[in-house]
Each structure stands twice: as C-alpha cells, then as structure tokens.
Design an enzyme around this catalytic site. Structure first.
Site, PDB file in Angstrom:
ATOM      1  CG  HIS A  11       9.976   4.207  -7.212  1.00 26.93           C
ATOM      2  ND1 HIS A  11       8.970   5.013  -6.727  1.00 26.93           N
ATOM      3  CD2 HIS A  11       9.372   3.265  -7.968  1.00 26.93           C
ATOM      4  CE1 HIS A  11       7.815   4.567  -7.149  1.00 26.93           C
ATOM      5  NE2 HIS A  11       8.023   3.512  -7.906  1.00 26.93           N
ATOM      6  CD  GLU A  49       9.818   2.067 -11.276  1.00 28.17           C
ATOM      7  OE1 GLU A  49       8.791   1.394 -11.340  1.00 28.17           O
ATOM      8  OE2 GLU A  49       9.794   3.321 -11.156  1.00 28.17           O
ATOM      9  CG  ASP A  63       6.018   4.113 -13.601  1.00 27.03           C
ATOM     10  OD1 ASP A  63       5.782   2.984 -13.160  1.00 27.03           O
ATOM     11  OD2 ASP A  63       6.488   5.039 -12.907  1.00 27.03           O
ATOM     12  CG  HIS A  73       3.113   6.276 -11.383  1.00 32.65           C
ATOM     13  ND1 HIS A  73       1.899   6.497 -10.758  1.00 32.65           N
ATOM     14  CD2 HIS A  73       3.525   5.051 -10.978  1.00 32.65           C
ATOM     15  CE1 HIS A  73       1.600   5.458 -10.005  1.00 32.65           C
ATOM     16  NE2 HIS A  73       2.569   4.559 -10.115  1.00 32.65           N
TER      17      HIS A  73
HETATM   18  O1  G3P Z   1       9.028  -0.587  -9.136  1.00 28.64           O
HETATM   19  C1  G3P Z   1       7.968  -0.810  -8.263  1.00 28.64           C
HETATM   20  C2  G3P Z   1       6.936   0.265  -8.241  1.00 28.64           C
HETATM   21  O2  G3P Z   1       7.189   1.226  -9.216  1.00 28.64           O
HETATM   22  C3  G3P Z   1       5.565  -0.209  -8.351  1.00 28.64           C
HETATM   23  O3  G3P Z   1       4.605   0.740  -8.012  1.00 28.64           O
HETATM   24  O4  G3P Z   1       2.878   2.378  -8.536  1.00 28.64           O
HETATM   25  O5  G3P Z   1       5.204   3.124  -8.147  1.00 28.64           O
HETATM   26  O6  G3P Z   1       4.635   1.955 -10.240  1.00 28.64           O
HETATM   27  P1  G3P Z   1       4.325   2.108  -8.773  1.00 28.64           P
HETATM   28 CA    CA Z   2       6.699   1.939 -11.347  1.00 30.04          CA
END
Ligand code: G3P
Ligand code: CA
Length: 312
Positions: free
Chosen positions: A58, A85, A87, A100
């Site tokens: 993540h 993962e 953002d 993020h």
């Molecule tokens: O991939 C799931 C997660 O990233 C969702 O929450 O706030 O960390 O983007 P957040």
């Molecule tokens: Ca995310």
C-alpha cells in the site's frame, strides 16, 4: 458461479488441514469463487489460491519508506512484492502526480518551502514547484530528497521493476476529467497493452462514478470500487466493476461470499481486496473470510501470516 480450479484445490487443502487440526472449516471448506484473468491478475508473491490472498504493498512498502515515492516501490520490490498501490492527483498546471493527501503539508516540506501558500493544496501548485519538495525527510533523514513522482515517472519505475500496479484515482471530484487523463498517461507509458491490462493493472476509486467512467472508456480494464456496499446494492456495482475493495473492519465472511457470488463486469466472479491490514492476526482473520487480496503497509508481515496458514 465460476470457481477457479486452483482456488478450489487450495480451499480443499486448507479445509483438510483445518479438519485435521480440529478447527472450524469456515470459508475454506467450500472455497470462495474466484475468476482467472483478466479479472484476477495474480501476484507472484501470493496468488490467491495455493498461496493465499494476493498481497499489495500500500503506497509502496509504506511502513518502511515514505509513501508513494519511488524508494517505497523499490523497497517493495526488494522485499519480493510485485503489486504496489498508489494514489493519483493533479497539479495546478495539469500534471498527474502520485500523492495521497490533497494537501502537501503532511508528507513534504511545503510549509517551509512555500510559507505563504497555505493550505498547500496539490491542485494549487505547479508540477515544477512540487518537483522541488522533499517528500522523504518527514519519514526519515535517510530518505531526504525523495520526490513526489509524476505518474509517468512512477509508471516507468514500476515497469522497470517488473511490478504491477493497483492505481487509485484519488478525490476525482477535485479533478474533472482525471479518468480520461489517467488513461492517456497509462497509454503513453505502454500500460494499456494486452499484457498490462490482463495481468498488471487494476484501477480503483472511492468514487463509483469515476470507476464507471474508466470502465466505459476502457471496458477491458480491471477495476475496483473502494467501499462496502450493502449486499442488496452489490448487483448495481457488478455492472461496471470487477472488485469491491472494503476497509477490513467493515466486512464479514458472509459479505465476502455475497460479493463472490456475483459476476462482475467481465463475467467472472467478483473479488474482494481489503485494506489496511498491517498485523498478522487481522491478516489471518480476513484470509479466513475468504478475501482475494490484502492491501497493506507491511507486506512482509502479511505475507508471513497468510503463508503461515499453510505451514501445518
Ligand atoms: O487501496 C486502498 C486504500 O488505499 C484506500 O485508502 O486512504 O489509503 O487511499 P487510502
Ligand atoms: Ca490509496
């Protein structure tokens, strides 16, 4: 209901081991339905089935390196994780960047570098300004000088590392047209060819509208909705997405089974990748619920936990 043979075999194996141990069978006795590609591009470090849920790093290996930076995905690679993962948001002058929060305050030195520019929103800074910020020192001095990467630079590094990407379109309501723009950047970087679409890319968002737009523009892409719709509402989501990715505290084995019973946008059983699970007990708990993937800041911890389920 489509049942992948490997998942069924693993479920039978796990059911057997639990039976031998005198434990409960839970979902493993019957095994969650789970599709093969394109909606199941399994990771080499934990393909759902024989090795348990796929483990996603993540924001990169973000417990050990500054989130959403190139060092964080490089570290995930060194730890043996191919799924990362991120953002995606947009700068004032229209560049897609990987960060993020919708402000720069928490993860950069923007407050010091631009003291009169509060509240330091990503969308109020140019790409050139953001490129000057230190996105590593807040996490640890050894990461000083790490940058907020552009999406293009990030994609190129994931490609170089031979990793795979769970790409989140973050706060799309702030960035009209970001879905189309993201697809354009992915295409320009070579990420929309058959190999990437079938095995190496998933696009997700908390915005159902955003997921629907991506699906409409590129129906071949695997997509995920972030959230926990009611069981009654799930069929509506199945029309335009392949996965439902919920916060782990909001789910049960019954809810996961309800998702698995539905066929998603590609006609395969829907999947569930849950977040953010950073400890072994919770990892084993959601594994027992039958999730297909676990999104975590501590991928090494989760991998150990889910593989431990097969170590008897
Ligand atoms: O991939 C799931 C997660 O990233 C969702 O929450 O706030 O960390 O983007 P957040
Ligand atoms: Ca995310």
């Amino acid at each position: 209901m489509y049942v992948r043979p490997a998942a069924a075999a693993a479920a039978a194996f796990l059911g057997f081991t639990l039976t031998v141990l005198g434990g409960t069978t839970s979902c493993a006795a019957t095994g969650p339905a789970s599709p093969s590609s394109p909606s199941s591009p399994a990771g080499a470090t934990g393909a759902p089935g024989l090795l348990g849920p796929v483990v996603y790093a993540h924001r990169g290996a973000s417990a050990y390196a500054p989130e959403n930076t190139l060092p964080a995905i490089d570290l995930a690679m060194r730890l043996g994780f191919d799924w990362v993962e991120n953002d995606v948001q947009r700068t004032k002058d229209g560049e897609l960047v990987v960060v993020h929060d919708d402000t720069l305050a928490r993860t950069t030195d923007a407050e010091q570098a631009f003291p009169d520019r509060g509240p330091w929103r990503v969308k109020d800074f140019t790409a050139a300004e953001i490129a000057t910020l230190d996105a590593g020192s807040w996490f640890g001095e050894e990461f000083a000088g790490a940058r907020i990467p552009t999406l293009r630079a990030y994609l190129d590094r994931v490609q170089r590392n031979r990793q795979r990407l769970l790409l989140e379109i973050k706060k799309p309501e702030l960035y009209p047209g970001i879905e189309e723009q993201t697809l354009r950047v992915l295409d320009a970087a070579g990420w929309l060819d058959a190999d990437h679409v079938q095995r190496r890319l998933v696009v997700q968002s908390f915005s159902a509208d955003s997921v629907r737009i991506v699906h409409g523009m590129r129906p071949d892409l695997v997509t995920a909705f972030l959230g926990t719709p009611t069981v009654a509402d799930l069929p509506k989501y199945a029309e335009f997405t392949d996965r439902i990715n919920p916060w782990h505290t909001t789910i049960s084995a019954d809810w996961v089974a309800a998702v698995h019973r539905l066929l998603g946008a590609h006609g395969k059983a829907m999947e569930v990748d849950t977040w953010i699970v950073d400890d072994q007990a919770t990892a084993r708990k959601v594994q027992g619920m039958g999730v297909d993937g676990i999104i975590t800041n501590t991928p090494d911890v989760v991998r150990k936990a889910v593989l431990g389920a097969f170590a008897y």
